[in-house]
Design a protein around this motif. Structure first.
Motif, PDB file in Angstrom:
ATOM      1  N   ALA A   1       0.832  -1.200   0.000  1.00 20.08           N
ATOM      2  CA  ALA A   1       0.000   0.000   0.000  1.00 20.08           C
ATOM      3  C   ALA A   1       0.867   1.251   0.000  1.00 20.08           C
ATOM      4  N   LYS A   2       1.929   1.229   0.776  1.00 19.44           N
ATOM      5  CA  LYS A   2       2.799   2.409   0.821  1.00 19.44           C
ATOM      6  C   LYS A   2       3.460   2.653  -0.530  1.00 19.44           C
TER       7      LYS A   2
ATOM      8  N   ILE B   1       2.747   5.898  -3.047  1.00 18.49           N
ATOM      9  CA  ILE B   1       3.733   6.888  -3.515  1.00 18.49           C
ATOM     10  C   ILE B   1       3.674   7.001  -5.032  1.00 18.49           C
ATOM     11  N   LEU B   2       3.582   5.859  -5.719  1.00 16.90           N
ATOM     12  CA  LEU B   2       3.510   5.891  -7.185  1.00 16.90           C
ATOM     13  C   LEU B   2       2.265   6.648  -7.641  1.00 16.90           C
ATOM     14  N   ALA B   3       1.140   6.343  -7.011  1.00 20.70           N
ATOM     15  CA  ALA B   3      -0.108   7.015  -7.397  1.00 20.70           C
ATOM     16  C   ALA B   3       0.006   8.514  -7.147  1.00 20.70           C
ATOM     17  N   GLY B   4       0.612   8.868  -6.029  1.00 21.31           N
ATOM     18  CA  GLY B   4       0.777  10.287  -5.699  1.00 21.31           C
ATOM     19  C   GLY B   4       1.618  11.027  -6.743  1.00 21.31           C
ATOM     20  N   ALA B   5       2.540  10.307  -7.373  1.00 23.89           N
ATOM     21  CA  ALA B   5       3.385  10.922  -8.397  1.00 23.89           C
ATOM     22  C   ALA B   5       2.751  10.820  -9.783  1.00 23.89           C
ATOM     23  N   GLY B   6       1.517  10.317  -9.821  1.00 24.59           N
ATOM     24  CA  GLY B   6       0.826  10.205 -11.113  1.00 24.59           C
ATOM     25  C   GLY B   6       1.318   9.043 -11.961  1.00 24.59           C
ATOM     26  N   ILE B   7       1.945   8.072 -11.323  1.00 22.27           N
ATOM     27  CA  ILE B   7       2.496   6.929 -12.056  1.00 22.27           C
ATOM     28  C   ILE B   7       1.532   5.757 -11.959  1.00 22.27           C
ATOM     29  N   SER B   8       1.048   5.263 -13.084  1.00 24.12           N
ATOM     30  CA  SER B   8       0.078   4.182 -12.983  1.00 24.12           C
ATOM     31  C   SER B   8       0.732   2.838 -13.284  1.00 24.12           C
ATOM     32  N   ILE B   9       0.199   1.818 -12.630  1.00 23.94           N
ATOM     33  CA  ILE B   9       0.810   0.484 -12.651  1.00 23.94           C
ATOM     34  C   ILE B   9       0.156  -0.377 -13.715  1.00 23.94           C
ATOM     35  N   ASP B  10       0.986  -1.046 -14.502  1.00 29.66           N
ATOM     36  CA  ASP B  10       0.507  -1.894 -15.583  1.00 29.66           C
ATOM     37  C   ASP B  10       0.368  -3.343 -15.102  1.00 29.66           C
TER      38      ASP B  10
ATOM     39  N   ARG C   1       7.008  10.320 -16.965  1.00 31.25           N
ATOM     40  CA  ARG C   1       8.177  11.191 -17.113  1.00 31.25           C
ATOM     41  C   ARG C   1       9.280  10.647 -16.213  1.00 31.25           C
ATOM     42  N   GLU C   2      10.491  10.531 -16.740  1.00 27.98           N
ATOM     43  CA  GLU C   2      11.573   9.977 -15.924  1.00 27.98           C
ATOM     44  C   GLU C   2      11.813  10.812 -14.665  1.00 27.98           C
ATOM     45  N   GLY C   3      11.656  12.113 -14.765  1.00 28.50           N
ATOM     46  CA  GLY C   3      11.849  12.968 -13.589  1.00 28.50           C
ATOM     47  C   GLY C   3      10.873  12.607 -12.468  1.00 28.50           C
ATOM     48  N   ASP C   4       9.615  12.334 -12.844  1.00 31.06           N
ATOM     49  CA  ASP C   4       8.616  11.939 -11.839  1.00 31.06           C
ATOM     50  C   ASP C   4       8.986  10.594 -11.217  1.00 31.06           C
ATOM     51  N   MET C   5       9.475   9.695 -12.069  1.00 30.15           N
ATOM     52  CA  MET C   5       9.871   8.382 -11.556  1.00 30.15           C
ATOM     53  C   MET C   5      11.050   8.524 -10.593  1.00 30.15           C
ATOM     54  N   ASP C   6      12.021   9.357 -10.946  1.00 32.23           N
ATOM     55  CA  ASP C   6      13.173   9.579 -10.065  1.00 32.23           C
ATOM     56  C   ASP C   6      12.706  10.021  -8.678  1.00 32.23           C
ATOM     57  N   ALA C   7      11.772  10.972  -8.666  1.00 30.22           N
ATOM     58  CA  ALA C   7      11.303  11.510  -7.393  1.00 30.22           C
ATOM     59  C   ALA C   7      10.563  10.437  -6.595  1.00 30.22           C
ATOM     60  N   ALA C   8       9.693   9.708  -7.282  1.00 30.92           N
ATOM     61  CA  ALA C   8       8.931   8.669  -6.580  1.00 30.92           C
ATOM     62  C   ALA C   8       9.862   7.587  -6.029  1.00 30.92           C
ATOM     63  N   LEU C   9      10.854   7.200  -6.833  1.00 38.86           N
ATOM     64  CA  LEU C   9      11.759   6.141  -6.375  1.00 38.86           C
ATOM     65  C   LEU C   9      12.590   6.594  -5.173  1.00 38.86           C
ATOM     66  N   ALA C  10      12.950   7.866  -5.155  1.00 39.10           N
ATOM     67  CA  ALA C  10      13.710   8.372  -4.011  1.00 39.10           C
ATOM     68  C   ALA C  10      12.880   8.217  -2.733  1.00 39.10           C
ATOM     69  N   GLN C  11      11.580   8.539  -2.858  1.00 39.57           N
ATOM     70  CA  GLN C  11      10.680   8.394  -1.702  1.00 39.57           C
ATOM     71  C   GLN C  11      10.551   6.933  -1.282  1.00 39.57           C
ATOM     72  N   ILE C  12      10.325   6.066  -2.289  1.00 39.05           N
ATOM     73  CA  ILE C  12      10.125   4.644  -1.981  1.00 39.05           C
ATOM     74  C   ILE C  12      11.396   4.057  -1.376  1.00 39.05           C
ATOM     75  N   GLN C  13      12.535   4.458  -1.921  1.00 42.49           N
ATOM     76  CA  GLN C  13      13.803   3.940  -1.395  1.00 42.49           C
ATOM     77  C   GLN C  13      13.967   4.297   0.087  1.00 42.49           C
ATOM     78  N   GLY C  14      13.357   5.412   0.482  1.00 42.67           N
ATOM     79  CA  GLY C  14      13.467   5.852   1.868  1.00 42.67           C
ATOM     80  C   GLY C  14      12.591   5.081   2.854  1.00 42.67           C
ATOM     81  N   LEU C  15      11.665   4.274   2.342  1.00 46.69           N
ATOM     82  CA  LEU C  15      10.800   3.503   3.245  1.00 46.69           C
ATOM     83  C   LEU C  15      11.637   2.487   4.030  1.00 46.69           C
TER      84      LEU C  15
END
Lengths: 445, 445
Positions: free
Chosen positions: B372-373, B377-386, B414-428
């Motif tokens: 869920a977490k 984070i992905l949803a918050g960054a507008g990234i949808s899951i396939d 957008r790769e920039g959005d993914m970078d930001a989301a991954l930074a957040q997820i990596q911090g979990l």
């Protein structure tokens, strides 16, 4: 008329390929180009090795500038590689009014703008088909074959070393380091494989394609470059479970904001043709707005495949120098006065003379001795069997007898011999229906 | 300078494609060709339909000879088809000193020798890239790209109708007659499909390729022509069990005795790329002695793919008429004065601006709430899951906790959005190792 005089700078793997192919195919090449093409002089620091390759057929010198200064040389072929002395020599050759052919992607991706400008000012050609994807004529396809299109994207497997490594990792489930060592042992990777495995070589090539596709200058410094060193066997396996293969792609794409130019490992749907390009082979997918998706596949490196591209450039330049403008490129590829008459030397063969292999399906009575009779006739005609498939009896005939399908794959056979054998087999009372015969093509060499 | 003036003979499917693509891409085409290219006049028996297509952009006439007689016309494009009036008009256009572009394989396979001779005598070009394999630049590859080689054989899927039918027969296990009807309903087969299904169309194309490959005249009368009408679903199934696909191949091969030239259904090993060419797509394999095996794939028919080839010929001829000889074909495809400056209009984008999809592999603690977490984070960054793949927990951590791999495929981001989301997820705290991120390319349009 005197053949076009070519000077070779560097005679390593590619250079010796150019020399050998030009020798071997000289008659066809002359018929296509409208004039002979001859390596008149070779410059290499290792003059002994160079002499061993060219024998008495060309002059060998240790100093490349002797070739550039020679007024008899029409075309200089640069096969030294790298950005250093190669750049200097190419610029000097242009300044001396020589046409230049090069396989040097690093040079063009970084210094292309300077080199093309110098050539334009001097009115000479700089040709570089061999710089991208070896023997595949992808530069020509992009520059001429698809000139109607707004190119939308290009994605290519344009580095054979990394594709070999990825294929092996997937096939054998091994990790990168292990496969790299194997690739080095087999000669698919160099002792210092950095440029390949870090994606630099692919980025040079993607840079050149982006310029040709979109009408922009070469901008290697803007390319995103990422190699395959961090890929794990686990990701390759997971990707496979999801229906994907991992390939190192060179990608360039037009968007509203600008051009994407990037090299990195990519998941590609397993059903795409390019996902099935294995080993050291290369392939480039080009998507144009009119043509849709096209793909170009072949050997991206190696002595003769690369030589094929270098010589194609030599033929292009020769046709330009030589032929009357309206027939620079003859409609049937060969200069029209060299076209063979129909039937002369290379007649189109009657079908009985064709050699191929066969798939045969026979409806036979399911009884002892049938198979022996059929194979006996084939053997008697000199036809050897590659594989057989016998179905279980599946149908009961009029008097309680059963029938079955007998499938035979043969090795290569003269069609005339097959015709005769099939006529005999068809005459057997145990062969119950007309025989189906479909030709089989392995397409493997 | 006045654009090159083109006269179109016939404006059906291909003709309207030529008109539309020339309009849509006129700026790029002018930058490539060195001069504008304009359809000045269209001849069609159905003048009303022709007017509906070209509007005010071109003159419409009912009589093709008006175009041929018009001294302003530089190039005549013949899109009538067939051997009859098309032959007459092409010869008259040549006699009038026009360059000719044609997509007419039947005409060239049968009357090519006469037509090329007339063109050579008059000093004009007859170009025909569209005659073989539609938008795939296979004529150019054979004539120019592979000119170093002794071509050894060519094998091509060069008829889309029959490949569509064979693909459907295999996919659905249906018989020929059933699939043909379906193909006709879908527009993949014509009302009278004889030329396609009997192999005649493929034989026309194979004949043209054999001439270009081997330096012999076109000899359609010597071709062996066999279609797919007798193929049964059973043979397709047996072939599959043996590791083969059945394709209608146009084959031409050099042998010691002469040239094989034949069209017939063929078994092809399923692992070859060409065996995996499905639906109405075309592909041609060319084997040269230097380059080895190369393959060319794309759409073999249709309005704009065929137009792509016709216009490539128009650009070739324009470059020939127009450019100074040394730069007939500019090194980077576009005439050098039209190359954009680096950064202007079409900048190379920074990686953060690139849009692509992703494969993510996360090593996570196997406990409630992790998923869920991450997805939050992905949803918050507008990234949808396939798609997602969660492995069973496979490892016990220090205090009895378990770990697992979580695999996520995303849609375009957008790769920039993914970078930001991954930074957040990596911090979990529940993400236990560096996240693996591999880009995913569908390559489907």
């Amino acid at each position: 008329m005197k053949p076009i005089q070519v000077g070779l700078l560097g005679i390593g793997t590619v250079g010796s390929g150019v020399f050998n192919v030009l020798q071997r195919n000289q008659e066809e090449i002359r018929r296509r180009a409208g004039r002979g093409i001859e390596i008149a002089c070779v410059a290499d620091l290792d003059t002994a090795r160079a002499r061993a390759i060219v024998g008495e057929q060309a002059r060998v010198v240790g100093d490349a500038r002797e070739i550039i200064a020679n007024p008899d040389i029409d075309i200089v072929v640069e096969l030294i590689g790298g950005y250093g002395i190669a750049r200097q020599l190419v610029l000097e050759a242009i300044a001396a009014g020589k046409h230049v052919v090069t396989a040097n992607k690093a040079l063009l991706a970084v210094h292309g703008t300077e080199i093309f400008k110098a050539a334009a000012e001097k009115g000479v050609v700089v040709a570089f088909e061999a710089a991208v994807a070896g023997g595949i004529p992808i530069i020509k396809a992009l520059r001429e074959g698809l000139s109607a299109n707004q190119i939308q994207w290009i994605a290519g497997i344009i580095n054979g070393t990394t594709n070999f490594i990825l294929s092996e990792m997937r096939d054998k489930g091994l990790d990168f380091d292990v496969v790299l060592k194997e690739a080095q042992r087999l000669g698919y990777a160099e002792a210092d494989p950095t440029f390949d495995i870090e994606g630099v070589d692919a980025a040079h090539k993607a840079t050149i394609m982006s310029a040709i596709a979109f009408g922009i200058p070469v901008q290697f410094d803007k390319a995103h470059v990422e190699g395959i060193t961090k890929l794990s066997a686990a990701d390759i396996r997971y990707a496979e479970q999801l229906g994907y293969r991992i390939k190192l792609l060179g990608i360039t794409k037009r968007t509203d904001k600008g051009v994407e130019l990037r090299v990195h490992p990519s998941l590609v749907p397993a059903k795409r043709l390019i996902a099935n390009v294995e080993g050291a082979m290369n392939a480039v997918v080009v998507h144009g707005d009119a043509v849709g998706t096209t793909l170009y596949y072949g050997k991206g490196a190696g002595s003769e495949p690369t030589a094929s591209a270098v010589i194609a450039d030599l033929v292009d330049i020769t046709r330009l120098i030589e032929a009357d403008p309206a027939h620079r490129v003859p409609p049937l590829a060969f200069q029209s006065h060299t076209l063979r008459e129909a039937g002369q030397d290379l007649p189109v063969l009657p079908m009985a003379e064709v050699v191929t292999s066969y798939y045969l399906r026979l409806r036979v009575a399911d009884e002892a001795g049938v198979l022996a009779k059929v194979t006996g006739i084939l053997a008697g005609a000199g036809i050897s069997i590659d594989a057989m498939l016998q179905r279980e009896a599946d149908e009961v005939g009029g008097e309680g007898s059963t029938q079955t399908d007998l499938i035979i794959l043969t090795h290569d056979t003269r069609e005339g011999d097959m015709d005769a054998a099939l006529a005999q087999i068809q005459g057997l009372p145990t062969v119950l229906a007309p025989i189906t015969r479909i030709r089989k093509e392995e397409l493997n060499n």
